[in-house]
Write a protein that holds these residues in place. Sequence first.
Motif, short mmCIF file in Angstrom:
data_model
loop_
_atom_site.label_atom_id
_atom_site.label_comp_id
_atom_site.label_asym_id
_atom_site.label_seq_id
_atom_site.Cartn_x
_atom_site.Cartn_y
_atom_site.Cartn_z
N SER A 1 -38.55 22.61 -1.86
CA SER A 1 -39.25 21.33 -1.82
C SER A 1 -38.32 20.25 -1.32
O SER A 1 -37.10 20.38 -1.38
N ASP A 2 -38.93 19.19 -0.82
CA ASP A 2 -38.13 18.11 -0.25
C ASP A 2 -37.24 17.44 -1.29
O ASP A 2 -36.16 16.97 -0.98
N TYR A 3 -37.71 17.39 -2.54
CA TYR A 3 -36.88 16.67 -3.50
C TYR A 3 -35.60 17.43 -3.85
O TYR A 3 -34.58 16.82 -4.17
N LYS B 1 -34.17 19.37 -1.50
CA LYS B 1 -33.43 19.12 -0.25
C LYS B 1 -32.74 17.77 -0.32
O LYS B 1 -31.61 17.61 0.12
N ALA B 2 -33.46 16.79 -0.85
CA ALA B 2 -32.89 15.45 -0.93
C ALA B 2 -31.64 15.43 -1.79
O ALA B 2 -30.66 14.77 -1.47
N VAL B 3 -31.66 16.18 -2.89
CA VAL B 3 -30.48 16.22 -3.75
C VAL B 3 -29.34 16.95 -3.02
O VAL B 3 -28.18 16.57 -3.12
N GLN B 4 -29.69 18.00 -2.26
CA GLN B 4 -28.66 18.67 -1.46
C GLN B 4 -28.02 17.67 -0.51
O GLN B 4 -26.81 17.67 -0.31
N LEU B 5 -28.87 16.81 0.06
CA LEU B 5 -28.35 15.83 1.02
C LEU B 5 -27.54 14.73 0.35
O LEU B 5 -26.91 13.93 1.01
N MET B 6 -27.59 14.66 -0.97
CA MET B 6 -26.72 13.73 -1.67
C MET B 6 -25.32 14.33 -1.79
O MET B 6 -24.39 13.67 -2.21
N GLY B 7 -25.21 15.63 -1.47
CA GLY B 7 -23.93 16.30 -1.60
C GLY B 7 -23.73 16.96 -2.96
O GLY B 7 -22.61 17.23 -3.35
N ALA B 8 -24.83 17.23 -3.66
CA ALA B 8 -24.71 17.83 -4.98
C ALA B 8 -24.32 19.30 -4.85
O ALA B 8 -24.73 19.99 -3.92
N ARG C 1 -24.82 21.92 -9.95
CA ARG C 1 -25.46 20.70 -10.43
C ARG C 1 -26.98 20.74 -10.16
O ARG C 1 -27.79 20.33 -10.99
N HIS D 1 -31.55 19.73 -11.89
CA HIS D 1 -32.79 19.46 -11.19
C HIS D 1 -33.78 20.59 -11.26
O HIS D 1 -34.98 20.37 -11.22
N ILE D 2 -33.30 21.82 -11.32
CA ILE D 2 -34.24 22.95 -11.33
C ILE D 2 -34.57 23.37 -12.75
O ILE D 2 -35.73 23.54 -13.11
#
Lengths: 282, 306, 249
Positions: free
Chosen positions: B195-197, B199-206, B210, B215-216
Amino acid sequence: MSTQSKGTLLDVDDLRVTFPTRTGLIEAVRGVSFSLGRERLGIVGESGSGKSQTGRAIMGLTPPQARISANKLAFDGIDLLAASPRERRALRGKRIAMILQDPKYSLDPVMSIGRQIVETLRTHEKVGKAEARDRALAMLEAVQIRDPARVFDLHPHEVSGGMGQRAMIAMMLIAGPEMMIADEPTSALDVTVQLDVLGILDRLVSERGMGLIFISHDLRLVSSFCDRVIVMYAGKVVEQLKASELGRAQHPYTRGLLNCMPRIGFERHPLPVLDRKPEWAA
Amino acid sequence: MSAETIQSRRDWLLSERPASRMQARLGRAYVAWRRFSANRLAFLGLLIIIALLVVAALAGVLAPYSPTFGDLKGSRLLAPSAEHWFGTDDLGRDILSRILYGSRWTLYVVILVAIIAAPIGLLVGTVAGYAGGWIDAILMRITDIFLAFPKLILALAFVAALGPGIENAVLAIAITSWPPYARIARAETLTVRNSDYIKAVQLMGASPFRIVLRHIMPLCISSLIIRVTLDMAGIILTAAGLGFLGLGAQPPLPEWGTMIASGRRFVLDQWWVAGAPGFAILIVSLGFNLLGDGLRDALDPRSGDQ
Amino acid sequence: MTAAIAIDGLEVIFDRFRALKGVSLEVRSGESFGLVGESGSGKSTLLRAIAGLAPVASGSITVNGKKLGPRRDKAFYREVQMVFQDPYGSLHPRQTVDRLLQEPLAIHGFADGEKRIQRALDEVGLGSGFRFRYSHQLSGGQRQRVAIARALILEPSILLLDEPTSALDASVQAEVLNLLEEVRRRRKLTFLMVSHDLAIVTHMCERLMVMQGGEAVENLTAAQLVAHRVTEDYTRNLLRASEGFVRTA
C-alpha cells in the motif's frame, strides 16, 4: 419501441433519498426534479453532490436501508415507487439500462463476455441460442470491437479497460432499452479511449432514439457531450441549462466549477478557487 | 453525574477535532466500545468472561469447601443438594468448590497460551510477509510443518516428550497454536505491504524493522486479537482434552478436563461428576466465542470509519 | 545550472515485463518538469524508480550530482520526497496526523519536532485543529495536504508528484495545485510531476516529456504545447482528446 416517440420518458419530481446513520439522517438527495425526453442529459456535481444516488434511485439500486420519496418518479407513465420489485426487475435491463464506472466490477469475472451478453438477452427475450449468439456478436461489432468472435469467448480480466467498457455497453444495449443511465462511464479510462467510448455511446443513443442520463464530475466533458446539463450541489439542483449555453451559467457554483480547472493556453496563477457559500446548500 | 456532564463528556470523546493525542486515542476507543456494546450477545460474552475473572480471583472466598480434601466417609458421590450444589465426587470433594478453583487453572492456561502463541505468530507472520523471498519461504514451511499435524496429536507428542503436567500442557498447546496466527498475520501483512502508506514510510527512510514493528504490526493486531479470542474455546478444550487423557493437569489439581476424566466412570449413574465441569467448559467457551464475534465487529480494521 | 535529476537509459523490468525501455531525462535544479502519458506509459514507474520503489534493470539515475546505487540511504530521502496519487491510500489508517508527521522526524532524529509539525501544518493551510485527527476524519483534499506536509517536513529539495490531484474534485484540485505552486516558489523546490492531464501539466510545469508504452515520445516546453507546436501524432491525439468530446456525425 412501444410508446410515444416524443415527449417525456422519465419524470422526476421532488426526489429525496435519505440514509439513516448512527448520528442521524443524512439526506443524499434533497428534492431533485427534472424530466428526460429522448435526449442526452448530463448530471454534474462533485463527490457528495448526490448525483450518483439520483441515478441509483431511478434505477432502483438504492441500498435497502435508505428511504426514497418523491412526488413523482415515473418512467413512461409507470410509477416506479409503486411498482413491485418484480416489475422493477423486469424494467431494469429490458427498458432501462445502466453503465457503471469500472467494467471490472460490473462484469461477472468467471463468465465469458459473450455468455454474459447472451444471458442478458435471454432473460429479457425468448430467443434461441443460435439467434442470441448472432445478436450478441452483432452487438459487439456495433460497439466497434474489431474481432467480435474472439472477444466473445474472452473473460473480463483478459480485456483492457476500454474493451471492457465497450463490452459493458454491448451488454446493456442488447435488450434495446429506451433509457440508459451512465454513471461516470469513462472516468476509469485513458483520455483517448474515453473519446472512442463516448463516440460509440453517442452514435448508439442517437441511432436508437434513447434517452441518456450521463452522470459525471467533469463539467467540460459533459457539456461537450450532452444536450442539457443539470448541476447538482449538496443533494440539490443548483442550475439547469443547455450545454451550449454553459458559458452563460448564472450560478456561482457552476461558474466556479468551470473556472477552477486549468486550461491549456489560459495562464492563471494561482487558479481561481471555489468559495463555497452556505446558502448554496440551503 | 448529571446528564449534562455525561453529554459533554461524550461530545469530548466524539470530537471531530481532538486537541490532544490522548483525546484522539480515547475517542477511538470509545467508538469501538459503542460499536461493541451495541451487540448484546457480545456483551453477554464479556459478562461471562468478567464473571470468570471474578470467580478466579475470589475462589478462596466463594468456595464453600476445600477443593482437594473431601469427606471420604460420609459424602462420596452425593447428588446435588442444598449443601453440595453440584454434588460431590468419588473422593467426597465438593464439585462446586472444585469448579470455582478450577477456573484459576482455566484462566492460567488460556492466558499463558495467548501470551506465548500470539506474539510468536505475529512476529513470524509479519516478518515473513514483509520480507518475502527466501525468508518468507523458510518461515512459512516451518509453519506448514506445524499445521500439518492435528493439534491434539502434536500437543500429545510434546507432552509425552516433556512429561505430563499443566505447565507442559500449556507449552505444548502454545507451540501448536501459533501457526494459524502466523498465517493470519502474514496474509494481513501481504495486503498492506504494497500500500502507498507503507511505501510512504519507506520513502521516509525507515528501516524494515521499524516498518514491521511500528506500522504493520498495529494493523495486524486487531485481527489477531479476534482470532485468539475465538480460539480460546479451542484452547480450553485442548487443555481439557489433555487433562482428560491424563497428560495435562494431574490429580488432585481441580482442572476441569481432569475432573471430567475422573468423572467418566460414573457418568451413567452420577452424571453430575462429569457434567458440572463439562457445563463450566461449555459456558466459558461460549463466552469467549461471543466476545470474539463482538470484537470482530468492533475492531475490524476495514470498518475503520466512524 | 546543475541537473537536479539526470536519468540515462533507464530500464525497469517487472518479472518479464519491460515497463521502461531506456528512458533518458534531465530535470534542472529549481525547475518543474512534467511527465505525461496514458496508463501503461511508464510515467509512474519512472517516478517510482527514482524513489527506489521499482526494480532498475539498467541505466543510471543521478540526483543532485550523486549517482544512485540500488539502495537509497537516509540522506537521499532528505533530498527527495514523494506525494502519492491516492490520498485515501497514502495515509496510515491507524495513525493520527500528528503521528504521521512525527514519523519522518523520529527516523531522521530531529529534536524540534513540536515546532516543525506546527509549522508544516500551517504551511499547508491546515492549522492545529487537524493535528490529532485520524485520516478517516479528513476529506480527500485535507488528506492530500497532510501528505504534502509529510513530504515537506524533511525539507527536501526535490518533490516527486504522482498524479497528486487526479483523485480529487475539480475545485479541491485547484486548491491543491495552488498550494503546490506556492510551496515550490517559497522553498525553491524542484518538481517532477506525473499526470495524464495535459492541462494540469502545462499549468504546473515549464517543460514536459510525453511518454507511451515505456518510451519517451517527445520533449516539449509548456509554451510549445500551448502553441500546438508538437511533432508527434501521439501528442497531437492527446491534445485533441483533452479538448473534450467532438461530435463527428
